[in-house]
Design a protein around this motif. Structure first.
Motif, PDB file in Angstrom:
ATOM      1  N   SER A  35      10.143  13.349   6.423  1.00  0.00           N
ATOM      2  CA  SER A  35       8.682  13.401   6.491  1.00  0.00           C
ATOM      3  C   SER A  35       8.181  14.485   5.553  1.00  0.00           C
ATOM      4  O   SER A  35       8.960  15.221   4.946  1.00  0.00           O
ATOM      5  CB  SER A  35       8.244  13.696   7.924  1.00  0.00           C
ATOM      6  OG  SER A  35       8.870  14.895   8.353  1.00  0.00           O
ATOM      7  N   SER A  45       3.690  13.908   8.365  1.00  0.00           N
ATOM      8  CA  SER A  45       3.635  12.445   8.424  1.00  0.00           C
ATOM      9  C   SER A  45       4.953  11.853   7.963  1.00  0.00           C
ATOM     10  O   SER A  45       5.601  12.375   7.052  1.00  0.00           O
ATOM     11  CB  SER A  45       2.510  11.934   7.514  1.00  0.00           C
ATOM     12  OG  SER A  45       2.570  10.520   7.436  1.00  0.00           O
ATOM     13  N   SER A  46       5.336  10.731   8.621  1.00  0.00           N
ATOM     14  CA  SER A  46       6.510   9.987   8.142  1.00  0.00           C
ATOM     15  C   SER A  46       6.109   8.548   7.812  1.00  0.00           C
ATOM     16  O   SER A  46       6.963   7.684   7.653  1.00  0.00           O
ATOM     17  CB  SER A  46       7.624  10.029   9.184  1.00  0.00           C
ATOM     18  OG  SER A  46       7.132   9.598  10.422  1.00  0.00           O
ATOM     19  N   ARG A  47       4.786   8.311   7.720  1.00  0.00           N
ATOM     20  CA  ARG A  47       4.300   6.949   7.412  1.00  0.00           C
ATOM     21  C   ARG A  47       4.190   6.793   5.891  1.00  0.00           C
ATOM     22  O   ARG A  47       3.260   7.294   5.275  1.00  0.00           O
ATOM     23  CB  ARG A  47       2.941   6.720   8.076  1.00  0.00           C
ATOM     24  CG  ARG A  47       3.017   6.715   9.613  1.00  0.00           C
ATOM     25  CD  ARG A  47       1.618   6.767  10.209  1.00  0.00           C
ATOM     26  NE  ARG A  47       0.790   5.657   9.751  1.00  0.00           N
ATOM     27  CZ  ARG A  47      -0.530   5.717   9.636  1.00  0.00           C
ATOM     28  NH1 ARG A  47      -1.180   6.839   9.927  1.00  0.00           N
ATOM     29  NH2 ARG A  47      -1.214   4.665   9.235  1.00  0.00           N
ATOM     30  N   VAL A  48       5.155   6.086   5.335  1.00  0.00           N
ATOM     31  CA  VAL A  48       5.187   5.949   3.867  1.00  0.00           C
ATOM     32  C   VAL A  48       4.166   4.905   3.419  1.00  0.00           C
ATOM     33  O   VAL A  48       4.122   3.788   3.935  1.00  0.00           O
ATOM     34  CB  VAL A  48       6.608   5.548   3.403  1.00  0.00           C
ATOM     35  CG1 VAL A  48       6.627   5.314   1.889  1.00  0.00           C
ATOM     36  CG2 VAL A  48       7.607   6.626   3.787  1.00  0.00           C
ATOM     37  N   HIS A  49       3.329   5.285   2.483  1.00  0.00           N
ATOM     38  CA  HIS A  49       2.317   4.384   1.919  1.00  0.00           C
ATOM     39  C   HIS A  49       2.894   3.609   0.733  1.00  0.00           C
ATOM     40  O   HIS A  49       2.740   2.410   0.617  1.00  0.00           O
ATOM     41  CB  HIS A  49       1.103   5.230   1.504  1.00  0.00           C
ATOM     42  CG  HIS A  49       0.087   4.498   0.692  1.00  0.00           C
ATOM     43  ND1 HIS A  49       0.121   4.460  -0.684  1.00  0.00           N
ATOM     44  CD2 HIS A  49      -0.999   3.772   1.061  1.00  0.00           C
ATOM     45  CE1 HIS A  49      -0.906   3.738  -1.122  1.00  0.00           C
ATOM     46  NE2 HIS A  49      -1.599   3.318  -0.088  1.00  0.00           N
ATOM     47  N   ARG A  73       7.890   9.676  -2.482  1.00  0.00           N
ATOM     48  CA  ARG A  73       7.130   8.879  -1.498  1.00  0.00           C
ATOM     49  C   ARG A  73       5.699   9.395  -1.397  1.00  0.00           C
ATOM     50  O   ARG A  73       5.460  10.603  -1.452  1.00  0.00           O
ATOM     51  CB  ARG A  73       7.793   8.985  -0.114  1.00  0.00           C
ATOM     52  CG  ARG A  73       9.165   8.348  -0.048  1.00  0.00           C
ATOM     53  CD  ARG A  73       9.890   8.737   1.210  1.00  0.00           C
ATOM     54  NE  ARG A  73      10.178  10.182   1.219  1.00  0.00           N
ATOM     55  CZ  ARG A  73      10.798  10.826   2.198  1.00  0.00           C
ATOM     56  NH1 ARG A  73      11.195  10.160   3.267  1.00  0.00           N
ATOM     57  NH2 ARG A  73      11.013  12.117   2.125  1.00  0.00           N
ATOM     58  N   PHE A  75       2.756   9.464   1.286  1.00  0.00           N
ATOM     59  CA  PHE A  75       2.583   9.283   2.731  1.00  0.00           C
ATOM     60  C   PHE A  75       1.105   9.087   3.076  1.00  0.00           C
ATOM     61  O   PHE A  75       0.216   9.561   2.343  1.00  0.00           O
ATOM     62  CB  PHE A  75       3.091  10.526   3.473  1.00  0.00           C
ATOM     63  CG  PHE A  75       4.583  10.693   3.449  1.00  0.00           C
ATOM     64  CD1 PHE A  75       5.379  10.074   4.405  1.00  0.00           C
ATOM     65  CD2 PHE A  75       5.197  11.460   2.469  1.00  0.00           C
ATOM     66  CE1 PHE A  75       6.763  10.229   4.382  1.00  0.00           C
ATOM     67  CE2 PHE A  75       6.571  11.617   2.437  1.00  0.00           C
ATOM     68  CZ  PHE A  75       7.360  11.000   3.400  1.00  0.00           C
ATOM     69  N   ARG A  76       0.862   8.442   4.211  1.00  0.00           N
ATOM     70  CA  ARG A  76      -0.487   8.413   4.769  1.00  0.00           C
ATOM     71  C   ARG A  76      -0.648   9.656   5.634  1.00  0.00           C
ATOM     72  O   ARG A  76       0.249   9.967   6.430  1.00  0.00           O
ATOM     73  CB  ARG A  76      -0.682   7.193   5.678  1.00  0.00           C
ATOM     74  CG  ARG A  76      -0.616   5.876   4.964  1.00  0.00           C
ATOM     75  CD  ARG A  76      -0.791   4.727   5.972  1.00  0.00           C
ATOM     76  NE  ARG A  76      -0.282   3.487   5.403  1.00  0.00           N
ATOM     77  CZ  ARG A  76      -0.965   2.722   4.546  1.00  0.00           C
ATOM     78  NH1 ARG A  76      -2.175   3.076   4.191  1.00  0.00           N
ATOM     79  NH2 ARG A  76      -0.436   1.617   4.068  1.00  0.00           N
ATOM     80  N   CYS A  77      -1.777  10.347   5.504  1.00  0.00           N
ATOM     81  CA  CYS A  77      -1.995  11.483   6.392  1.00  0.00           C
ATOM     82  C   CYS A  77      -2.254  10.953   7.797  1.00  0.00           C
ATOM     83  O   CYS A  77      -3.054  10.035   7.986  1.00  0.00           O
ATOM     84  CB  CYS A  77      -3.174  12.339   5.908  1.00  0.00           C
ATOM     85  SG  CYS A  77      -3.415  13.749   7.007  1.00  0.00           S
ATOM     86  N   SER A  78      -1.575  11.549   8.779  1.00  0.00           N
ATOM     87  CA  SER A  78      -1.675  11.041  10.151  1.00  0.00           C
ATOM     88  C   SER A  78      -2.808  11.698  10.935  1.00  0.00           C
ATOM     89  O   SER A  78      -2.993  11.416  12.115  1.00  0.00           O
ATOM     90  CB  SER A  78      -0.332  11.255  10.867  1.00  0.00           C
ATOM     91  OG  SER A  78       0.051  12.615  10.724  1.00  0.00           O
ATOM     92  N   THR A  86      -3.985   9.755   1.625  1.00  0.00           N
ATOM     93  CA  THR A  86      -2.561   9.727   1.266  1.00  0.00           C
ATOM     94  C   THR A  86      -2.218  10.971   0.446  1.00  0.00           C
ATOM     95  O   THR A  86      -3.091  11.616  -0.120  1.00  0.00           O
ATOM     96  CB  THR A  86      -2.208   8.483   0.411  1.00  0.00           C
ATOM     97  OG1 THR A  86      -2.822   8.604  -0.859  1.00  0.00           O
ATOM     98  CG2 THR A  86      -2.626   7.186   1.075  1.00  0.00           C
TER      99      THR A  86
END
Ligand code: ZN
Length: 205
Positions: A35, A45-49, A73, A75-78, A86
């Motif tokens: 992340s 965040s660990s949500r990869v855009h 990577r 990422f999307r900001c959570s 992102t």
């Protein structure tokens, strides 16, 4: 000894593949952390855009140029309250944003430039398999903040070749500590006098 230890150090990275082309050793790598933190709100965040590739030059290995193929990577900001949607992961110990060389390669070229100047530094960089232009060597030298000149007692002055035989600047050296303290744009007495006035004003405060 594992072969991986012979490769340039890549802090924060996992090496996925090493291959060799005519021109260079290619190292394919990605971040080791699962992340990353948003640079604005610091939420993790660990949500990869999406992902993209950066290909900076690294320190050479066994006399051959090394180029990274670094997967970055985005990422999307959570954090719903954050303005930033992102962000790209950072590699703070490996690579600054928007540059073409790793920090360790930039530092080596900067040291070479400081010791040898632009033209000779560029020639040595070619022998070391990290070819770069005299202008790049000088740019790396100038980006580095120079040491404080407030306590300098003995100053040496020398010419600094911006372009061999065509344009000269002046390098001021602290002769007691043997370190450069400033680079002046030209080699005229006026610019040296202006710099000396500035230093004596600062020193008198
Ligand atoms: Zn954020």
């Amino acid at each position: 000894m594992p072969l991986i230890t012979l490769l340039p150090d890549l802090p924060g990275c996992l090496v996925e593949q090493v291959s060799r082309t005519e021109e260079a050793i290619m190292i394919t790598a990605c971040a080791s952390a699962p992340s990353a933190s948003c640079p604005d709100c610091q939420h993790v965040s660990s949500r990869v855009h999406s992902t993209y590739i950066r290909s900076p030059k690294a320190l050479p290995s066994s006399g051959r140029p090394v180029r990274l193929c670094l997967q970055v990577r985005r990422f999307r900001c959570s954090n719903p309250a954050c303005q930033r949607k992102t962000f790209a992961e950072a590699f703070p110990h490996l690579l600054a944003p928007r540059v073409q060389r790793t920090s360790s390669a930039r530092e080596l070229l900067r040291v070479i430039g400081e010791a040898m100047g632009g033209e000779a530094g560029a020639r040595l960089s070619q022998r070391l398999a990290m070819k770069c232009s005299p202008a790049t060597v000088l740019r790396l030298v100038r980006q580095e903040p120079l040491p404080s000149s407030e306590n300098v007692r003995v100053v040496g002055v020398d010419e600094w070749a911006w372009r061999k035989g065509q344009r000269y600047g002046t390098i001021l050296v602290d002769l007691e500590q043997h370190i450069p303290i400033d680079l002046l744009e030209d080699a005229t007495a006026e610019s040296f006098a202006a710099r000396a006035r500035e230093a004596s004003l600062r020193g008198s405060h």
